[in-house]
Write a protein that holds these residues in place. Structure first.
Motif, PDB file in Angstrom:
ATOM      1  N   ASP A 258       0.727  -1.516   0.027  1.00  0.00           N
ATOM      2  CA  ASP A 258       0.132   0.269  -0.082  1.00  0.00           C
ATOM      3  C   ASP A 258       0.692   1.133  -0.004  1.00  0.00           C
ATOM      4  OD1 ASP A 258      -2.512  -1.418   0.108  1.00  0.00           O
ATOM      5  OD2 ASP A 258      -2.992  -1.408   2.392  1.00  0.00           O
ATOM      6  N   SER A 259       2.079   1.100   0.774  1.00  0.00           N
ATOM      7  CA  SER A 259       2.907   2.538   0.618  1.00  0.00           C
ATOM      8  C   SER A 259       3.156   2.713  -1.224  1.00  0.00           C
ATOM      9  CB  SER A 259       3.587   2.053   1.902  1.00  0.00           C
ATOM     10  OG  SER A 259       3.276   1.332   3.012  1.00  0.00           O
ATOM     11  N   ASN A 260       3.327   2.180  -1.686  1.00  0.00           N
ATOM     12  CA  ASN A 260       3.471   1.911  -2.943  1.00  0.00           C
ATOM     13  C   ASN A 260       2.540   3.943  -3.308  1.00  0.00           C
ATOM     14  OD1 ASN A 260       6.071   1.075  -3.198  1.00  0.00           O
ATOM     15  ND2 ASN A 260       4.622  -0.808  -3.425  1.00  0.00           N
ATOM     16  N   TYR A 261       1.660   3.764  -3.302  1.00  0.00           N
ATOM     17  CA  TYR A 261       0.717   4.907  -3.066  1.00  0.00           C
ATOM     18  C   TYR A 261       1.485   6.362  -2.552  1.00  0.00           C
ATOM     19  CZ  TYR A 261      -2.289   1.033  -5.227  1.00  0.00           C
ATOM     20  OH  TYR A 261      -2.292   0.255  -5.925  1.00  0.00           O
ATOM     21  N   LEU A 262      -0.041   7.417  -2.712  1.00  0.00           N
ATOM     22  CA  LEU A 262      -0.117   8.345  -1.972  1.00  0.00           C
ATOM     23  C   LEU A 262      -0.252   8.335  -0.639  1.00  0.00           C
ATOM     24  CD1 LEU A 262      -1.509  11.064  -4.456  1.00  0.00           C
ATOM     25  CD2 LEU A 262       1.167  11.066  -4.277  1.00  0.00           C
ATOM     26  N   SER A 263       0.395   8.900   0.457  1.00  0.00           N
ATOM     27  CA  SER A 263      -0.488   8.642   2.205  1.00  0.00           C
ATOM     28  C   SER A 263      -1.546   8.942   1.826  1.00  0.00           C
ATOM     29  CB  SER A 263       0.470   9.403   2.676  1.00  0.00           C
ATOM     30  OG  SER A 263       1.552   9.213   2.602  1.00  0.00           O
ATOM     31  N   VAL A 264      -1.893   9.735   1.181  1.00  0.00           N
ATOM     32  CA  VAL A 264      -3.272  10.104   1.467  1.00  0.00           C
ATOM     33  C   VAL A 264      -4.097   9.520   1.434  1.00  0.00           C
ATOM     34  CG1 VAL A 264      -5.260  12.001   0.913  1.00  0.00           C
ATOM     35  CG2 VAL A 264      -3.023  12.648   1.442  1.00  0.00           C
ATOM     36  N   PHE A 265      -3.768   9.028   0.137  1.00  0.00           N
ATOM     37  CA  PHE A 265      -4.815   8.051  -0.709  1.00  0.00           C
ATOM     38  C   PHE A 265      -5.045   6.542   0.630  1.00  0.00           C
ATOM     39  CE2 PHE A 265      -5.286   4.616  -3.943  1.00  0.00           C
ATOM     40  CZ  PHE A 265      -6.513   4.193  -3.670  1.00  0.00           C
ATOM     41  N   VAL A 266      -4.062   6.034   0.796  1.00  0.00           N
ATOM     42  CA  VAL A 266      -3.146   5.315   1.862  1.00  0.00           C
ATOM     43  C   VAL A 266      -4.045   4.677   2.712  1.00  0.00           C
ATOM     44  CG1 VAL A 266      -2.093   3.555   2.928  1.00  0.00           C
ATOM     45  CG2 VAL A 266      -1.228   4.631   0.839  1.00  0.00           C
ATOM     46  N   TYR A 267      -3.778   6.732   3.212  1.00  0.00           N
ATOM     47  CA  TYR A 267      -5.412   6.221   4.476  1.00  0.00           C
ATOM     48  C   TYR A 267      -6.838   6.265   4.741  1.00  0.00           C
ATOM     49  CZ  TYR A 267      -1.107   7.726   7.381  1.00  0.00           C
ATOM     50  OH  TYR A 267      -0.003   7.859   8.138  1.00  0.00           O
ATOM     51  N   SER A 268      -7.055   6.787   2.588  1.00  0.00           N
ATOM     52  CA  SER A 268      -8.280   6.700   2.609  1.00  0.00           C
ATOM     53  C   SER A 268      -8.516   5.478   2.011  1.00  0.00           C
ATOM     54  CB  SER A 268      -9.074   7.499   1.565  1.00  0.00           C
ATOM     55  OG  SER A 268      -7.804   7.707   0.567  1.00  0.00           O
ATOM     56  N   LEU A 269      -7.358   4.482   2.365  1.00  0.00           N
ATOM     57  CA  LEU A 269      -7.869   2.889   1.498  1.00  0.00           C
ATOM     58  C   LEU A 269      -8.233   2.598   2.720  1.00  0.00           C
ATOM     59  CD1 LEU A 269      -7.537   1.580  -1.791  1.00  0.00           C
ATOM     60  CD2 LEU A 269      -5.052   1.404  -0.847  1.00  0.00           C
ATOM     61  N   TYR A 270      -7.298   2.461   4.254  1.00  0.00           N
ATOM     62  CA  TYR A 270      -7.533   1.827   5.420  1.00  0.00           C
ATOM     63  C   TYR A 270      -9.131   2.060   5.871  1.00  0.00           C
ATOM     64  CZ  TYR A 270      -2.503   1.568   5.175  1.00  0.00           C
ATOM     65  OH  TYR A 270      -0.800   1.615   5.220  1.00  0.00           O
ATOM     66  N   MET A 271      -8.748   3.070   5.556  1.00  0.00           N
ATOM     67  CA  MET A 271     -10.656   4.227   5.927  1.00  0.00           C
ATOM     68  C   MET A 271     -11.611   2.666   5.347  1.00  0.00           C
ATOM     69  SD  MET A 271     -10.443   5.751   7.880  1.00  0.00           S
ATOM     70  CE  MET A 271     -12.004   5.911   8.329  1.00  0.00           C
ATOM     71  N   LEU A 272     -11.706   3.328   3.307  1.00  0.00           N
ATOM     72  CA  LEU A 272     -12.485   1.989   2.333  1.00  0.00           C
ATOM     73  C   LEU A 272     -12.798   0.922   3.346  1.00  0.00           C
ATOM     74  CD1 LEU A 272     -13.729   2.551  -0.014  1.00  0.00           C
ATOM     75  CD2 LEU A 272     -12.236   1.850  -0.907  1.00  0.00           C
ATOM     76  N   ARG A 273     -11.470   0.471   3.410  1.00  0.00           N
ATOM     77  CA  ARG A 273     -11.573  -1.464   3.906  1.00  0.00           C
ATOM     78  C   ARG A 273     -12.069  -1.635   5.289  1.00  0.00           C
ATOM     79  NH1 ARG A 273      -5.250  -1.767   2.088  1.00  0.00           N
ATOM     80  NH2 ARG A 273      -5.638  -2.252  -0.201  1.00  0.00           N
ATOM     81  N   ILE A 274     -11.713  -0.819   6.301  1.00  0.00           N
ATOM     82  CA  ILE A 274     -12.514  -0.649   7.690  1.00  0.00           C
ATOM     83  C   ILE A 274     -13.284  -0.799   7.092  1.00  0.00           C
ATOM     84  CG2 ILE A 274     -13.067   0.395   9.814  1.00  0.00           C
ATOM     85  CD1 ILE A 274     -10.515   1.121   9.616  1.00  0.00           C
ATOM     86  N   VAL A 275     -14.709   0.257   6.440  1.00  0.00           N
ATOM     87  CA  VAL A 275     -16.038   0.636   5.875  1.00  0.00           C
ATOM     88  C   VAL A 275     -16.644  -0.617   5.369  1.00  0.00           C
ATOM     89  CG1 VAL A 275     -17.275   1.693   4.277  1.00  0.00           C
ATOM     90  CG2 VAL A 275     -16.055   2.610   6.182  1.00  0.00           C
ATOM     91  N   GLY A 276     -15.765  -1.391   4.629  1.00  0.00           N
ATOM     92  CA  GLY A 276     -16.003  -2.598   4.031  1.00  0.00           C
ATOM     93  C   GLY A 276     -15.745  -3.788   4.618  1.00  0.00           C
ATOM     94  N   ILE A 277     -14.959  -3.848   5.372  1.00  0.00           N
ATOM     95  CA  ILE A 277     -15.055  -4.567   7.187  1.00  0.00           C
ATOM     96  C   ILE A 277     -16.407  -5.073   7.113  1.00  0.00           C
ATOM     97  CG2 ILE A 277     -14.478  -5.988   8.616  1.00  0.00           C
ATOM     98  CD1 ILE A 277     -11.613  -5.217   7.405  1.00  0.00           C
ATOM     99  N   MET A 278     -16.621  -3.851   8.093  1.00  0.00           N
ATOM    100  CA  MET A 278     -18.104  -3.129   8.701  1.00  0.00           C
ATOM    101  C   MET A 278     -19.136  -3.627   7.967  1.00  0.00           C
ATOM    102  SD  MET A 278     -18.161  -2.053  11.504  1.00  0.00           S
ATOM    103  CE  MET A 278     -16.997  -0.759  12.212  1.00  0.00           C
ATOM    104  N   ILE A 279     -19.507  -2.941   6.424  1.00  0.00           N
ATOM    105  CA  ILE A 279     -21.011  -3.493   5.635  1.00  0.00           C
ATOM    106  C   ILE A 279     -21.129  -5.137   5.734  1.00  0.00           C
ATOM    107  CG2 ILE A 279     -21.164  -3.624   3.350  1.00  0.00           C
ATOM    108  CD1 ILE A 279     -20.339  -0.421   2.959  1.00  0.00           C
TER     109      ILE A 279
END
Lengths: 444, 374
Positions: A258-279
């Motif tokens: 993941d760290s090969n992306y932009l940091s901001v994108f990486v953090y939003s990606l983490y958020m997205l995954r957490i939301v995905g897990i919740m769903i």
């Protein structure tokens, strides 16, 4: 005596194994026998090595010694050891006159596939090599990523299959005592270790755990990162994944590449995954709770449209959702089992069945299709397939609790799962922890 | 030991299922969710009307009227439930319409009943209607079937209410009836052939009885004086030809205690946009007119409610912390009517419509400059 023994043994073996080859060769008036399994050794390619070795030995006995390693010197070794070497794919050169043998590493048959692109864990930006069945090759992959004297490899062999387990140790990071303990656990395990499940049993973990304590990764990049985090990575011969012990809850939504992306994108990606897990875990349960027991929590407009879509559905929401989840699981499993060319058909048929026909036949409501689709898609967002399986199982627990007690049960189910995850430890190391926190053996 | 373990788990699971009573719960499609309740009294019997959305698989959603009569409200609801085979869930009721006649008799007991009923939420909006309830309900259903969506409009807090109508929900009415220092006003509506509903203004309640009626301009002022609401963006007509739009307002209440007497200055600050005006007026004129009109109207409103000993503006609520509980008991009767209220309005015109108006200074300057250049 011994010479006779050896020859008898070989003859005996030859009777039983048609692929055992014994070829005689005369060099400088000395007769040599070259013995090896045809299925493991590429004889035509090895021949040169044999000739060179023997020729060398005859001509310059002093020099050759320094070049050759210890196990390619002539010796009068025990028969058992020689036999074992044969089975490991080695070649034995037998000097009839001196009754001495030489164990040689031949050119092997191409029994292992080459390093390929990862199949199970796809990476967009990141190293694209993947582990194979050959654990030597796997260790090589890791060594090439961490070119330092700090990397040490510990191996042990186990069982009748003589399966090799290789542990990677990064000096200063890996807890050596822990590695020794785990190695001992494997060595002491009385039964054959065939699959990863047997490792679980050997380590004394529960067979009914919802969470994989020993997770697999296909990517050397990930494995290296895990080693640096202090986790224990080891290989089982023939299993094309690195086995990782002491994974954390964070590995469900974080991976090194993941760290090969932009940091901001990486953090939003983490958020997205957490939301995905919740769903993936909560949404089906929420549907059951809201439809069956607590419809007053819905907005009127939403309640009315759900009522409309459920108008002619004959059974309760719990049965409805179980049917749909079952269908989805069937499709997923069928797509894995079938050859790729046919599994596409499954996708199309499944899509049509689930998307259109089943609603038109009033077997399930249209809203449920959306819920199921969202759940299935969200389920795929987690890092490892194993973690996806965990989520797949967990959602049923939530669904059952929700069907029993509504929203209250939904929350209780979540609480039960959270406390279950929180109490999981492997060798005293908790599953829910910050990755930097040290992994220490119990004795310390 | 091991078998014991499984026995325990088995008992746990079975009791979990048996104790939950989950077979009693009904799926959403076996429940009716009324969205509006009408209540009137007919020859000593309570008459309850419910509007229930009936969904058929079709594009159109239909509404059904169900009615029941009973000695008490609950009795009427029970009578009504007998007529329908699905479960009636009162939890989705978003609107309770009461007959104005009930308001004249006093609605304290009715509101108490609604608060007690566990399946009625504390959040539906309350309104009075002047019409016959039966006609009103029929008219609502008719309008819905003609126009479609609007009946759900009043359930949406953002779209259903205007600043000209007070938005009052059940628990606020309850609070208004029982509080020592504040009263509540309930909107007065009727159905309309073209629109969803008409607003006539609001009825001021005192101890659950209607004592006064406010028209819609007064209701708007009341809403403006309420500091917490940030409903704004409305047009104010100053006279026949002038109209301004309010963009921002700020209210301050300055209390001054002089022994027994209390002076209150309400400071209102407005930011305006001129939307309609005669050409001969400049910004200052409009500003003055607006300030004067606001001042007069507010004073009139305050006087009106003070005379009826009903405090819908929250004047006494703001100083209740200065009094003991015993003093508060008669606050509205003794102290509140004697508060001297003054209003101070300050308006700023932010935008006069960007029209070329020779009465405004900057335009004149611009003209002069141009002439000088020539």
């Amino acid at each position: 005596m011994r010479a006779m023994d050896f020859m008898n043994e070989i003859e005996n073996l030859k009777q039983k194994n048609k692929d055992l080859q014994m070829k005689s060769i005369m060099i400088n008036d000395t007769a040599y026998d070259v013995i090896g399994f045809e299925s493991l050794v590429d004889f035509s390619a090895t021949w040169e090595i044999v000739e060179a070795l023997i020729g060398n030995k005859e001509n310059k006995p002093q020099e050759s010694k320094s070049v050759q390693s210890t196990n390619t010197t002539w010796s009068k070794a025990e028969i058992n050891k020689q036999m074992q070497a044969l089975y490991e794919g080695k070649l034995i050169i037998w000097n009839r006159a001196e009754e001495a043998s030489l164990i040689v590493d031949p050119v092997s048959q191409p029994l292992y596939r080459s390093i390929e692109v990862p199949v199970n864990e796809s990476v967009i930006y990141g190293a694209k090599d993947a582990f194979t069945e050959n654990s030597q090759q796997n260790i090589g992959l890791l060594r090439s990523k961490y070119q330092s004297k700090d990397v040490e490899v510990l191996t042990t062999q186990h069982g009748k299959r003589n399966r090799r387990f290789s542990f990677l140790i990064l000096k200063g990071t890996t807890d050596q005592q822990m590695v020794e303990m785990i190695k001992k656990k494997i060595e002491d395990y009385p039964n054959e270790i065939k699959q990863v499940k047997d490792i679980h049993v050997a380590f004394g973990f529960s067979k009914f755990s919802l969470i994989t304590r020993v997770s697999s990764t296909e990517l050397p990049e990930n494995a290296m990162e895990y080693i640096e985090q202090g986790k224990i990575v080891f290989f089982m011969d023939g299993y094309p994944f690195a086995l990782v012990l002491f994974n954390t809850v964070f590995d469900v939504f974080k991976q090194p590449s993941d760290s090969n992306y932009l940091s901001v994108f990486v953090y939003s990606l983490y958020m997205l995954r957490i939301v995905g897990i919740m769903i993936a875990v909560l949404l089906p349960g929420l549907y059951v709770a809201l439809i069956t027991i607590n419809p007053e929590m819905l907005k009127v407009q939403l309640a009315l449209s759900i009522t409309e879509s459920r108008q002619f559905v004959p059974y309760p929401a719990f049965v409805e959702i179980i049917i749909m989840l079952l269908l989805i699981e069937l499709i997923t499993e069928a797509a894995v089992r079938l050859p790729i060319s046919i599994s596409n058909t499954i996708g199309v048929v499944g899509g049509i069945i689930l998307g259109q026909a089943i609603v038109e036949a009033s077997l399930v409501s249209g809203v449920l299709i959306i819920i199921i689709a969202a759940t299935t898609i969200a389920n795929g967002i987690v890092i490892n397939f194993e973690n996806g399986i965990t989520l797949r199982l967990m959602k049923y627990i939530i669904v059952i609790f929700s069907a029993l007690f509504g929203i209250l049960g939904h929350v209780i189910g979540l609480l039960v799962l959270c406390s279950y995850i929180a109490r999981i430890t492997s060798f005293g190391v908790p599953y829910v922890r910050w990755k930097k926190e040290g992994i220490q053996s119990e004795n310390q | 030991m091991k078998r014991n373990h499984w026995k325990k788990i088995f008992i746990l699971l079975v009791s979990l299922i048996l104790l939950s009573g989950c077979w009693d719960s009904r799926d959403i499609n076996y429940r009716s969710t009324p969205i509006l309740m009408g209540l009137t009294k007919d020859e000593e019997l309570f008459h309850v009307y419910l509007i229930i959305p009936v969904s058929v698989i079709s594009e159109q959603r239909n509404l059904a009227k169900v009615e029941g009569k009973g000695v008490t409200i609950l009795d009427a609801v029970e009578q009504l439930k007998k007529k329908i085979e699905t479960t009636i869930d009162l939890e989705h009721i978003g609107f309770i319409v009461l007959d104005e006649e009930l308001g004249k008799e006093g609605i304290e007991k009715i509101i108490n009943t609604f608060m007690r009923m566990r399946d009625v939420p504390a959040t539906p909006a309350i309104a009075f209607t002047k019409e016959d309830m039966d006609t009103y309900i029929d008219q609502m259903i008719n309008t819905f079937q003609k126009v479609g969506v609007p009946i759900f409009g009043f359930l949406e807090k953002q779209t259903g209410w205007e600043i000209y109508a007070p938005e009052v929900i059940l628990w606020e009415v309850y609070r208004g009836i029982h509080s020592y220092t504040s009263d509540i006003s309930i909107p007065l509506i009727s159905s309309n052939k073209n629109l969803e509903m008409d607003y006539f203004g609001a009825s001021v309640l005192k101890d659950g009885k209607i004592v006064e009626t406010l028209d819609s301009i007064e209701v708007m002022l009341m809403n403006l004086l309420n500091n917490e609401e940030n409903v704004i963006k409305t047009f104010v007509t100053i006279d026949d030809t002038t109209n301004v739009e309010l963009v921002e307002r700020d209210v301050e209440y300055d209390y001054n205690f002089k022994g027994e007497e209390i002076d209150l200055t309400i400071r209102l600050e407005f930011v305006l946009i001129v939307s309609e005006a005669e050409d001969h007026l400049n910004d200052k004129d409009i500003q003055k007119m607006f300030e004067e009109k606001m001042r007069q109207d507010t004073l009139k409103l305050v006087k009106k409610v003070q005379d009826k000993h009903a405090d819908v503006l929250g004047i006494s609520n703001r100083i209740r912390k200065n009094y003991t509980n015993a003093e508060l008991k008669n606050f509205l009767e003794e102290i509140y009517p004697n508060i001297n209220v003054d209003v101070d309005v300050e308006a700023v015109i932010e935008n006069n419509g960007k029209l070329r108006n020779l009465n405004n200074d900057d335009f004149e300057d611009w003209d002069k400059e141009k002439q000088e250049q020539d």
